[in-house]
Scaffold this active site. Structure first.
Site, PDB file in Angstrom:
ATOM      1  N   HIS A 174       0.857  -1.193   0.000  1.00 21.08           N
ATOM      2  CA  HIS A 174       0.000   0.000   0.000  1.00 21.08           C
ATOM      3  C   HIS A 174       0.886   1.233   0.000  1.00 21.08           C
ATOM      4  CE1 HIS A 174      -3.151   2.829   1.194  1.00 21.08           C
ATOM      5  NE2 HIS A 174      -3.980   1.908   0.768  1.00 21.08           N
ATOM      6  N   ASP A 220      -7.943  -5.325  -0.290  1.00 16.99           N
ATOM      7  CA  ASP A 220      -8.363  -6.132  -1.449  1.00 16.99           C
ATOM      8  C   ASP A 220      -8.004  -7.600  -1.335  1.00 16.99           C
ATOM      9  OD1 ASP A 220      -7.396  -3.202  -2.866  1.00 16.99           O
ATOM     10  OD2 ASP A 220      -9.429  -3.976  -3.120  1.00 16.99           O
TER      11      ASP A 220
HETATM   12  C1  SDX Z   1      -6.125   0.325  -2.918  1.00 14.09           C
HETATM   13  O1  SDX Z   1      -4.287   4.751  -1.873  1.00 14.09           O
HETATM   14  C2  SDX Z   1      -5.227   4.138  -1.309  1.00 14.09           C
HETATM   15  O2  SDX Z   1      -5.675   4.456  -0.232  1.00 14.09           O
HETATM   16  C3  SDX Z   1      -5.839   3.006  -2.118  1.00 14.09           C
HETATM   17  C4  SDX Z   1      -6.875   2.150  -1.396  1.00 14.09           C
HETATM   18  C5  SDX Z   1      -8.139   2.929  -1.127  1.00 14.09           C
HETATM   19  O3  SDX Z   1      -8.869   2.526  -0.223  1.00 14.09           O
HETATM   20  O4  SDX Z   1      -8.433   3.870  -1.893  1.00 14.09           O
HETATM   21  O5  SDX Z   1      -6.357   1.673  -0.170  1.00 14.09           O
HETATM   22  C6  SDX Z   1      -7.281   0.959  -2.249  1.00 14.09           C
HETATM   23  O6  SDX Z   1      -5.853   0.687  -4.022  1.00 14.09           O
HETATM   24  C7  SDX Z   1      -5.269  -0.669  -2.164  1.00 14.09           C
HETATM   25  C8  SDX Z   1      -4.031  -1.124  -2.986  1.00 14.09           C
HETATM   26  C9  SDX Z   1      -4.515  -2.191  -3.969  1.00 14.09           C
HETATM   27  N1  SDX Z   1      -3.433  -2.511  -4.940  1.00 14.09           N
HETATM   28  C10 SDX Z   1      -2.851  -3.716  -4.918  1.00 14.09           C
HETATM   29  O7  SDX Z   1      -3.041  -4.579  -4.045  1.00 14.09           O
HETATM   30  C11 SDX Z   1      -1.922  -3.961  -6.105  1.00 14.09           C
HETATM   31  C12 SDX Z   1      -0.613  -4.554  -5.589  1.00 14.09           C
HETATM   32  N2  SDX Z   1       0.073  -3.516  -4.820  1.00 14.09           N
HETATM   33  C13 SDX Z   1       1.105  -2.750  -5.486  1.00 14.09           C
HETATM   34  O8  SDX Z   1       0.854  -2.477  -6.843  1.00 14.09           O
HETATM   35  C14 SDX Z   1       1.609  -1.576  -4.653  1.00 14.09           C
HETATM   36  O9  SDX Z   1       1.840  -2.047  -3.387  1.00 14.09           O
HETATM   37  C15 SDX Z   1       0.757  -0.321  -4.532  1.00 14.09           C
HETATM   38  C16 SDX Z   1       0.401   0.226  -5.879  1.00 14.09           C
HETATM   39  C17 SDX Z   1      -0.470  -0.583  -3.752  1.00 14.09           C
HETATM   40  C18 SDX Z   1       1.595   0.695  -3.786  1.00 14.09           C
HETATM   41  O10 SDX Z   1       2.643   1.000  -4.582  1.00 14.09           O
HETATM   42  P1  SDX Z   1       3.802   2.002  -4.125  1.00 14.09           P
HETATM   43  O11 SDX Z   1       3.529   2.742  -2.890  1.00 14.09           O
HETATM   44  O12 SDX Z   1       4.132   2.773  -5.330  1.00 14.09           O
HETATM   45  O13 SDX Z   1       4.876   0.999  -3.691  1.00 14.09           O
HETATM   46  P2  SDX Z   1       6.099   0.781  -4.538  1.00 14.09           P
HETATM   47  O14 SDX Z   1       5.651   0.415  -5.912  1.00 14.09           O
HETATM   48  O15 SDX Z   1       7.008   1.954  -4.363  1.00 14.09           O
HETATM   49  O16 SDX Z   1       6.728  -0.513  -3.847  1.00 14.09           O
HETATM   50  C19 SDX Z   1       7.848  -0.430  -3.008  1.00 14.09           C
HETATM   51  C20 SDX Z   1       8.580  -1.754  -3.257  1.00 14.09           C
HETATM   52  C21 SDX Z   1       8.943  -1.961  -4.719  1.00 14.09           C
HETATM   53  O17 SDX Z   1      10.074  -2.805  -4.754  1.00 14.09           O
HETATM   54  P3  SDX Z   1      11.582  -2.122  -4.895  1.00 14.09           P
HETATM   55  O18 SDX Z   1      11.497  -1.149  -6.061  1.00 14.09           O
HETATM   56  O19 SDX Z   1      11.810  -1.419  -3.570  1.00 14.09           O
HETATM   57  O20 SDX Z   1      12.492  -3.291  -5.139  1.00 14.09           O
HETATM   58  O21 SDX Z   1       7.693  -2.849  -2.915  1.00 14.09           O
HETATM   59  C22 SDX Z   1       7.460  -3.627  -4.068  1.00 14.09           C
HETATM   60  C23 SDX Z   1       7.791  -2.755  -5.276  1.00 14.09           C
HETATM   61  O22 SDX Z   1       8.194  -3.582  -6.382  1.00 14.09           O
HETATM   62  N3  SDX Z   1       6.033  -3.991  -4.036  1.00 14.09           N
HETATM   63  C24 SDX Z   1       5.566  -5.223  -4.265  1.00 14.09           C
HETATM   64  C25 SDX Z   1       4.184  -5.124  -4.085  1.00 14.09           C
HETATM   65  N4  SDX Z   1       3.852  -3.861  -3.776  1.00 14.09           N
HETATM   66  C26 SDX Z   1       5.005  -3.159  -3.758  1.00 14.09           C
HETATM   67  N5  SDX Z   1       6.188  -6.379  -4.603  1.00 14.09           N
HETATM   68  C27 SDX Z   1       5.385  -7.467  -4.755  1.00 14.09           C
HETATM   69  N6  SDX Z   1       4.028  -7.448  -4.599  1.00 14.09           N
HETATM   70  C28 SDX Z   1       3.399  -6.298  -4.261  1.00 14.09           C
HETATM   71  N7  SDX Z   1       2.091  -6.289  -4.115  1.00 14.09           N
END
Ligand code: SDX
Length: 435
Positions: A312, A370
């Site tokens: 998140h 989710d």
């Molecule tokens: C919702 O914003 C909100 O409040 C949204 C929400 C709401 O109520 O409105 O809460 C609803 O959208 C919840 C989130 C649902 N999305 C998912 O579950 C999709 C999977 N999650 C990711 O796509 C991600 O975690 C996000 C998009 C939710 C957050 O992305 P960020 O903050 O941009 O995190 P990031 O991409 O900077 O990740 C940091 C690191 C990265 O690795 P490095 O570059 O440090 O090596 O964590 C990794 C990312 O690759 N990472 C994951 C991951 N989420 C982040 N690796 C594997 N699986 C994941 N799910």
């Protein structure tokens, strides 16, 4: 108009190009303080740079507070777990819109106002017939919610307080009707009109799952579980779709168009589309012994696969809604006698493995709302394609509350971010004969 409530708490000094600039600091009631950079470009001819707005407060808000490190979520100061346990969705709608829990009389008046607006203009039903039967319900919702502005001209003037209120009630009241119609259309079944003797969520279940050929009795346990799920999804500070609604609203667009923009943004798999993606991922994993293969993919920097339902932007601790969702998941599975749902077994095992894996621990990746919602919604009888439409149904009140707050904010201007330009510098046109 809304009075600003931020309090000055000193300032920061920025030194740039041998010049110093004072940036006033402000605090709210909870959460990080802010440095006010509104004058920075005018004074220093420099922009701040913050792709994804990870360190940027776009507005003042009284509505929802999140503490990502402590896993706290408050709606108007009330914790999500207390509201999930003691309240109901329509009361939470009132709270988000008005800032206080309603008295009995206020709740009765609000309930009547919403119930009165549950039907949609009969001609709106024609819009559905323009879609293929297998159209994704979110494509349909984007279309028909935007189309509401073509039917309700008497509530599109955003400068008229009463029209803003009617549009808010219409949107909260009609989203269940439209979502149910999207489902019915995809099933080739007749639309079911709302029955105003039923509560908000019971009415939605009946419009979705009843058929003219049979009596339909709402299961109170399932209705309560879905009502609680709506509470969990109602608002979430300045997330992507809420920021979309605020940005659309800042141009003066009508509320129906703004909510349609929010629905479009919510559809993305990184946002509200994650519940559909999470269930598809769990079903694709199929068995517990295949989990390590998928965890490996999620950790592979060269593989853009991510564990849907994990991680998140704000929560760097357990999403408090995920815990509450897990409780509803067990209640629903118990009620339908599906305790040993194989997908739930995979979800619980995947969560355990991920939370013990360094990659996820270091990046503070936890299950979010989710992760368990897909299993629960499927158990309630919804097809995967309807999951994000349900999220949009519940989030409409949050979008509306934030839109209303933005319009009442005296500091509000049209949203217009700048950029750092890295394109070509000015050059002359070369005629085709010379290229
Ligand atoms: C919702 O914003 C909100 O409040 C949204 C929400 C709401 O109520 O409105 O809460 C609803 O959208 C919840 C989130 C649902 N999305 C998912 O579950 C999709 C999977 N999650 C990711 O796509 C991600 O975690 C996000 C998009 C939710 C957050 O992305 P960020 O903050 O941009 O995190 P990031 O991409 O900077 O990740 C940091 C690191 C990265 O690795 P490095 O570059 O440090 O090596 O964590 C990794 C990312 O690759 N990472 C994951 C991951 N989420 C982040 N690796 C594997 N699986 C994941 N799910």
């Amino acid at each position: 108009m809304r009075e600003s409530k931020i309090k000055p708490v000193g300032s920061a000094t920025l030194t740039y190009n041998n010049k110093s600039y004072e940036l006033p600091a402000f605090s709210g009631t909870e959460g990080p303080e802010v440095l006010d950079i509104r004058k920075l470009y005018g004074d220093a001819d420099v922009f701040t740079y913050d792709p994804g707005f990870t360190s940027t407060a776009s507005c003042e808000s009284d509505i929802t507070f999140i503490d990502g490190d402590k896993g706290i979520l408050l709606y108007r100061g009330y914790s999500i777990d207390q509201l999930a346990e003691h309240s109901n969705f329509l009361e939470v709608c009132y709270l988000l819109l008005h800032g206080e829990l309603p008295s009995k009389a206020e709740m009765a008046k609000f309930d009547k106002a919403i119930t009165f607006h549950t039907m949609v203009h009969e001609q709106l039903a024609q819009f559905f017939r323009g879609f293929r039967r297998d159209a994704h319900p979110m494509a349909v919702m984007c279309g028909v919610v935007g189309a509401l502005s073509a039917f309700y001209h008497d509530s599109t003037d955003i400068n008229d307080r009463r029209q803003r209120e009617i549009a808010s009630h219409r949107l909260i009241a009609k989203m269940p009707t439209l979502a149910a119609m999207a489902y019915k259309y995809s099933m080739g079944q007749p639309f079911v009109y709302p029955l105003n003797t039923l509560g908000y969520t019971e009415n939605f279940l009946r419009m979705t799952f009843s058929v003219p050929a049979e009596e339909y009795k709402v299961n109170p346990v399932l209705a309560k579980a879905l009502d609680t799920i709506f509470i969990l999804h109602a608002d979430h500070e300045q997330n992507a779709s809420t920021s979309t609604v605020r940005l659309a609203g800042s141009s003066g667009a009508n509320p129906f168009a703004c909510i349609a923009a929010g629905i479009a943004c919510l559809w993305g798999p990184a946002h509200g589309g994650a519940n559909e993606a999470a269930l598809k991922m769990l079903e694709e994993i199929g068995t517990v012994d295949r989990i390590p293969e998928y965890v490996k993919k999620a950790k592979d920097p060269d593989d853009n696969f991510r564990l849907s339902g994990f991680g998140h932007r704000v929560y760097k601790n357990y999403d408090p809604r995920a815990k509450a969702m897990q409780i509803q998941c067990h209640k629903v599975l118990d009620e339908i006698g599906h305790h040993d749902d194989p997908t739930l077994k995979i979800a619980v095992a995947l969560e355990k493995i991920a939370l013990e894996d360094d990659y996820f621990v270091q990046r503070k990746l936890y299950p979010n709302i989710d992760f368990y919602s897909g299993i629960t919604l499927r158990a309630l009888g919804f097809p995967t394609s309807m999951f994000t439409a349900l999220f949009a149904l519940a989030r409409t009140v949050g979008w509306i509350a934030q839109w209303k707050e933005m319009l009442e904010d005296p500091h509000q201007k049209i949203g217009r971010p700048r950029q750092i330009y890295t394109g070509k510098q000015q050059r002359d046109y070369t005629p085709l004969t010379k290229r």
